[in-house]
Design a protein around this motif. Structure first.
Motif, PDB file in Angstrom:
ATOM      1  N   LYS A   9      -6.995  -8.336   2.843  1.00 35.15           N
ATOM      2  CA  LYS A   9      -8.353  -8.868   2.716  1.00 35.15           C
ATOM      3  C   LYS A   9      -9.376  -7.831   3.181  1.00 35.15           C
ATOM      4  N   ASN A  10      -9.107  -7.166   4.293  1.00 36.49           N
ATOM      5  CA  ASN A  10     -10.028  -6.141   4.804  1.00 36.49           C
ATOM      6  C   ASN A  10     -10.165  -4.986   3.815  1.00 36.49           C
ATOM      7  N   ASN A  11      -9.039  -4.570   3.215  1.00 40.21           N
ATOM      8  CA  ASN A  11      -9.095  -3.493   2.224  1.00 40.21           C
ATOM      9  C   ASN A  11      -9.941  -3.895   1.020  1.00 40.21           C
TER      10      ASN A  11
ATOM     11  N   ARG B 240       4.111   0.367   1.925  1.00 36.67           N
ATOM     12  CA  ARG B 240       3.953  -0.352   3.192  1.00 36.67           C
ATOM     13  C   ARG B 240       3.493  -1.764   2.904  1.00 36.67           C
ATOM     14  N   GLU B 241       4.171  -2.721   3.495  1.00 33.20           N
ATOM     15  CA  GLU B 241       3.798  -4.118   3.333  1.00 33.20           C
ATOM     16  C   GLU B 241       2.588  -4.429   4.214  1.00 33.20           C
ATOM     17  N   LEU B 242       1.585  -5.074   3.642  1.00 35.45           N
ATOM     18  CA  LEU B 242       0.372  -5.442   4.378  1.00 35.45           C
ATOM     19  C   LEU B 242       0.368  -6.937   4.679  1.00 35.45           C
ATOM     20  N   THR B 243      -0.282  -7.278   5.773  1.00 36.16           N
ATOM     21  CA  THR B 243      -0.513  -8.699   6.042  1.00 36.16           C
ATOM     22  C   THR B 243      -1.675  -9.156   5.160  1.00 36.16           C
TER      23      THR B 243
ATOM     24  N   GLN C 103       0.850  -1.190   0.000  1.00 40.33           N
ATOM     25  CA  GLN C 103       0.000   0.000   0.000  1.00 40.33           C
ATOM     26  C   GLN C 103       0.882   1.235   0.000  1.00 40.33           C
ATOM     27  N   GLU C 104       0.555   2.193  -0.857  1.00 35.15           N
ATOM     28  CA  GLU C 104       1.316   3.443  -0.884  1.00 35.15           C
ATOM     29  C   GLU C 104       0.804   4.368   0.206  1.00 35.15           C
ATOM     30  N   VAL C 105       1.726   4.908   1.026  1.00 36.81           N
ATOM     31  CA  VAL C 105       1.354   5.820   2.116  1.00 36.81           C
ATOM     32  C   VAL C 105       2.154   7.111   1.980  1.00 36.81           C
ATOM     33  N   LYS C 106       1.533   8.201   2.363  1.00 40.00           N
ATOM     34  CA  LYS C 106       2.173   9.521   2.309  1.00 40.00           C
ATOM     35  C   LYS C 106       2.872   9.790   3.638  1.00 40.00           C
TER      36      LYS C 106
END
Length: 397
Positions: free
Chosen positions: A337-339, A329-332, A261-264
């Motif tokens: 799944k929630n996203n 950012r690395e997601l679990t 996920q891209e985060v600012k």
């Protein structure tokens, strides 16, 4: 309060006493009729008290008698204020001119705000207002009485029932109330209400027409729910069917949610620019130069000057340029799944309508591959399933 005022007019000095016999000095001065106040010992071991300017000059004989010396540490009151005024008369004149300028600027109309207009354009209202003497850079004391302005603006603006004029600092607010016309009832042709989706009926309410389905019945898309045909035989009549029908509808979605996920992120580096604001114009006074950052965000804070509750037509503006960067950012798998589920729910609500309710969500299939979580999800949704269908009448009926 009157005593303090009189004391200020006479002038007050604060003195420190050194050497000699300070206690005897105080007693002799009080016996001699001098008015001493705020008598106290300082942290440095010196005696301190306050007295008027006249009593200060009468203190000298008592100083000689007791062997003390007096050092003035503070001067207050009109005599000293007049001396300072004489020394700084040009500064004082400048201050006076500044406040005169402030008064003159606050007496001008700097902006006009129009509220409440729907049919009339702002340009029409401002043109009528200018005709009655309301326009930017007009002196506020030249404006007519508010009640008279209201009557004249109602006359100048056809279609209004009331126009209010209110002065708020340097701003004029024109509040318009337009006359309303009764809305004409929309002509509607006879119609059926049919199902927009395959569903199971959960609720049906008929306002007009003939219901042909019941609660818990399964219906197919296009099936008539409320008929626009009532009566029978010679007494058959076509009407505009009206009502409310809700049912359970199922949606199947294929979801692909990435595991990154891209985060600012704010780096902490920033550049500040200050502007002087006069009316609607801003003049930069500091922070010159180009934006030094490749990617950035601006945070603008404007501060308007006020005087005695009045908003003045000038102030300052602070513009902060903040450097930002985009990190991955690395997601679990659970976060991904929630996203994905959140996005799928948003798509469901877009299809089903704002009044829809998601009752169940069932994951039929799930796998992780190529940096993504793939899911097949079934949603059970309660929603309105009404769709209009014109009732075509045969010629001669």
């Amino acid at each position: 309060m009157a005593g303090q005022w009189l004391q200020w007019v006479r002038g007050v000095v604060t003195v420190h006493i050194r050497g000699g016999q300070p206690e005897r000095l105080v007693n002799r001065a009080l016996e001699g009729g001098l008015e001493l106040s705020s008598i106290r010992w300082t942290s440095g071991g010196k005696l301190e008290f306050e007295l008027s300017v006249g009593d200060f000059f009468r203190l000298r004989p008592f100083l000689k008698e007791t062997g003390c010396r007096a050092h003035v540490v503070k001067r207050e009151g009109m005599p000293f204020w007049l001396v300072r005024f004489e020394k700084r008369k040009f500064f004082a004149i400048g201050i006076g001119l500044f406040f005169v300028g402030i008064y003159l600027l606050s007496s001008l109309v700097w902006s006009i705000e129009v509220k409440g207009n729907v049919k009339l354009t702002e340009e029409q209202i401002l043109t009528a207002a200018k005709k009655e003497g309301i326009f930017p850079m007009q002196w506020s004391f030249k404006l007519k009485d508010k009640d008279l302005l209201s009557k004249e603006l109602v006359t100048d603006l056809p279609g209004t029932t009331w126009v209010g004029v209110e002065k708020k600092g340097t701003r004029i607010v024109i509040q318009v109330v337009e006359s309303t016309e009764a809305e004409k009832a929309e002509l509607q042709n006879p119609r059926h209400l049919v199902a927009s989706n395959d569903a199971v009926i959960t609720e049906i309410y008929t306002e007009k027409g003939r219901p042909v389905v019941k609660k818990n019945m399964k219906v197919k898309k296009g099936q008539t729910l409320i008929s626009g045909t009532i009566g029978g035989g010679a007494y058959t009549q076509s009407v505009v069917a009206k009502g409310k029908v809700r049912g359970l509808v199922w949606y199947e979605f294929n979801v692909a949610s990435p595991l990154t996920q891209e985060v600012k992120v704010y780096t902490g580096e920033k550049k500040t620019k200050w502007y002087a604001v006069i009316g609607s114009r801003a003049l930069q006074v500091s922070g010159y130069g180009k934006n030094p950052f490749d990617t950035s965000e601006n945070v603008v804070v404007e501060e308007q000057a006020t005087w005695r509750g009045l908003k003045l037509p000038f102030g300052r503006l602070k513009k902060t340029i903040m450097e930002v960067r985009t990190d991955e950012r690395e997601l679990t798998e659970e976060e991904a799944k929630n996203n994905g589920m959140l996005q799928a729910k948003a798509d469901v609500m877009l299809k089903a309508g704002n009044d829809a309710v998601i009752l169940k969500e069932i994951v039929l299939h799930e796998k992780t591959d190529n940096g993504k979580v793939y899911m097949k999800v079934l949603f059970e949704v309660e929603q309105s399933i009404v769709e209009e269908m014109p009732l075509v009448q045969m010629q001669g009926e």
